[in-house]
Scaffold this motif. Structure first.
Motif, PDB file in Angstrom:
ATOM      1  N   LYS A   6       0.875  -1.088   0.018  1.00  0.00           N
ATOM      2  CA  LYS A   6       0.156   0.119   0.014  1.00  0.00           C
ATOM      3  C   LYS A   6       0.962   1.102   0.013  1.00  0.00           C
ATOM      4  O   LYS A   6       1.725   1.314   1.027  1.00  0.00           O
ATOM      5  CB  LYS A   6      -0.970  -0.066   1.483  1.00  0.00           C
ATOM      6  N   VAL A   7       0.643   2.048  -0.883  1.00  0.00           N
ATOM      7  CA  VAL A   7       1.613   3.336  -1.181  1.00  0.00           C
ATOM      8  C   VAL A   7       0.830   4.772  -1.270  1.00  0.00           C
ATOM      9  O   VAL A   7      -0.139   4.535  -2.083  1.00  0.00           O
ATOM     10  CB  VAL A   7       2.547   2.947  -2.415  1.00  0.00           C
ATOM     11  N   LEU A   8       1.269   5.406  -0.446  1.00  0.00           N
ATOM     12  CA  LEU A   8       0.945   6.896  -0.820  1.00  0.00           C
ATOM     13  C   LEU A   8       1.700   7.664  -1.730  1.00  0.00           C
ATOM     14  O   LEU A   8       2.994   7.810  -1.606  1.00  0.00           O
ATOM     15  CB  LEU A   8       0.892   7.547   0.532  1.00  0.00           C
ATOM     16  N   ILE A   9       1.284   7.699  -2.809  1.00  0.00           N
ATOM     17  CA  ILE A   9       2.132   8.616  -4.016  1.00  0.00           C
ATOM     18  C   ILE A   9       2.402  10.091  -3.635  1.00  0.00           C
ATOM     19  O   ILE A   9       1.347  10.471  -3.118  1.00  0.00           O
ATOM     20  CB  ILE A   9       1.174   8.590  -5.223  1.00  0.00           C
ATOM     21  N   THR A  10       3.558  10.167  -3.969  1.00  0.00           N
ATOM     22  CA  THR A  10       4.071  11.727  -3.661  1.00  0.00           C
ATOM     23  C   THR A  10       4.733  12.209  -4.534  1.00  0.00           C
ATOM     24  O   THR A  10       4.591  13.512  -4.741  1.00  0.00           O
ATOM     25  CB  THR A  10       5.019  11.343  -2.307  1.00  0.00           C
ATOM     26  N   VAL A  11       5.222  11.522  -5.556  1.00  0.00           N
ATOM     27  CA  VAL A  11       5.940  12.286  -6.812  1.00  0.00           C
ATOM     28  C   VAL A  11       5.840  11.413  -8.011  1.00  0.00           C
ATOM     29  O   VAL A  11       5.718  10.062  -8.134  1.00  0.00           O
ATOM     30  CB  VAL A  11       7.360  12.486  -6.740  1.00  0.00           C
ATOM     31  N   LYS A  12       5.782  12.028  -9.272  1.00  0.00           N
ATOM     32  CA  LYS A  12       5.648  11.442 -10.494  1.00  0.00           C
ATOM     33  C   LYS A  12       6.642  12.415 -11.179  1.00  0.00           C
ATOM     34  O   LYS A  12       6.464  13.527 -11.401  1.00  0.00           O
ATOM     35  CB  LYS A  12       4.544  11.428 -11.133  1.00  0.00           C
ATOM     36  N   GLN A  57      -2.713  10.054  -3.212  1.00  0.00           N
ATOM     37  CA  GLN A  57      -3.608   8.937  -3.355  1.00  0.00           C
ATOM     38  C   GLN A  57      -3.160   7.749  -2.799  1.00  0.00           C
ATOM     39  O   GLN A  57      -1.880   7.477  -3.023  1.00  0.00           O
ATOM     40  CB  GLN A  57      -4.159   8.808  -4.625  1.00  0.00           C
ATOM     41  N   TRP A  58      -3.778   7.076  -1.636  1.00  0.00           N
ATOM     42  CA  TRP A  58      -3.276   5.629  -1.514  1.00  0.00           C
ATOM     43  C   TRP A  58      -3.648   4.780  -2.717  1.00  0.00           C
ATOM     44  O   TRP A  58      -4.595   4.665  -3.147  1.00  0.00           O
ATOM     45  CB  TRP A  58      -3.825   5.022  -0.327  1.00  0.00           C
ATOM     46  N   ILE A  59      -2.593   3.898  -3.132  1.00  0.00           N
ATOM     47  CA  ILE A  59      -2.812   2.889  -3.964  1.00  0.00           C
ATOM     48  C   ILE A  59      -2.071   1.406  -3.627  1.00  0.00           C
ATOM     49  O   ILE A  59      -1.464   1.423  -2.497  1.00  0.00           O
ATOM     50  CB  ILE A  59      -2.021   3.024  -5.461  1.00  0.00           C
TER      51      ILE A  59
END
Length: 260
Positions: A6-12, A57-59
């Motif tokens: 489970k990952v909280l996206i912080t950067v792209k 967002q959590w993915i």
């Protein structure tokens, strides 16, 4: 062996051409225990729209640790992009980003000097830095065209690949000049590779038709707003696989908490 995380996206990061994947986006985020993870590679724009995750967002995603010969960075995992499942809306910005800070800052921050040491001793390649002082935001001309190997990738995709989406080269390099809260800090000038920076430049150029105005709009956003005295600016940082050098991947800029 794949494992579910489970990952909280912080950067792209801004996409780069690829023969194997059409294009590549480096994504990083925070796990539930506050540790960092890098998801690479991801052909983000070529995934179904309902898999287009946003920042904060959590993915949920199945991942496999990269082989050290492929990517030696300890936080790097290869995602099974087909397994991506979006779990939440972006976390709230209420109360000075309280909900986001609870996750992102759960393990504190580092200085660049501390990260250099951790890179040598533990293979660390991701972190979050809270600058003591941000002195400037530099805008410098860059190559207007993609490197030869990436041009070759485009040519091969046109001939043999599936539909190709436009991917424009950003003809500028954007960098922050800052100092860390560390007695050993001599100052840093580090480039930012956040997708939002490139997208903002292209949007402003389409609106104003001028590179000069567009770059100034980028500066207004990235420096005047995101580094204002009223916000608590942090930098998400990470290393480039080929060279081990550090770049800024994104900015975390909650409003400063005011005490009565």
């Amino acid at each position: 062996m794949a494992e579910k995380k489970k990952v909280l996206i912080t950067v792209k990061t801004y996409p780069l051409p690829s023969v194997s994947y059409q294009e590549l986006v480096c994504t990083a985020g925070v796990l539930e225990d506050g540790s960092f993870i890098r998801l690479y590679p991801v052909d983000y724009r070529y995934q179904p729209y309902w898999k287009w995750y946003k920042k904060y967002q959590w993915i949920e995603v199945e991942v496999t640790k990269h082989d050290r010969s492929d990517d030696p960075r300890k936080e790097s995992y290869r995602p099974e992009v087909e397994s991506i499942r979006i779990l939440s809306d972006p976390l709230s910005t209420k109360n000075c980003w309280e909900e986001r800070k609870r996750v992102v800052l759960s393990r504190g921050t580092q200085t660049m000097e501390e990260l250099w040491t951790l890179q040598k001793t533990e293979g660390t390649s991701l972190g979050i830095v809270r600058p003591k002082e941000i002195g400037d935001f530099l805008i410098e001309p860059a190559e207007e065209n993609w490197k030869p190997q990436w041009k070759k990738a485009f040519q091969q995709l046109r001939l043999f690949g599936p539909r190709q989406k436009p991917l424009e080269k950003i003809p500028f390099k954007f960098s922050y000049v800052f100092r860390c809260d560390n007695a050993a800090c001599k100052g840093h000038t580090i480039m930012i590779e956040d997708w939002e920076v490139g997208a903002l430049y292209l949007k402003m150029r389409e609106k104003y038709g001028s590179s000069e105005i567009s770059t100034q709009k980028v500066r207004q956003r990235l420096f005047d707003q995101m580094c204002a005295s009223t916000v608590d600016t942090h930098f998400f940082v990470g290393t480039v696989r080929q060279y081990g050098t550090w770049v800024i991947l994104g900015v975390f800029w909650p409003k400063k908490v005011t005490t009565p």
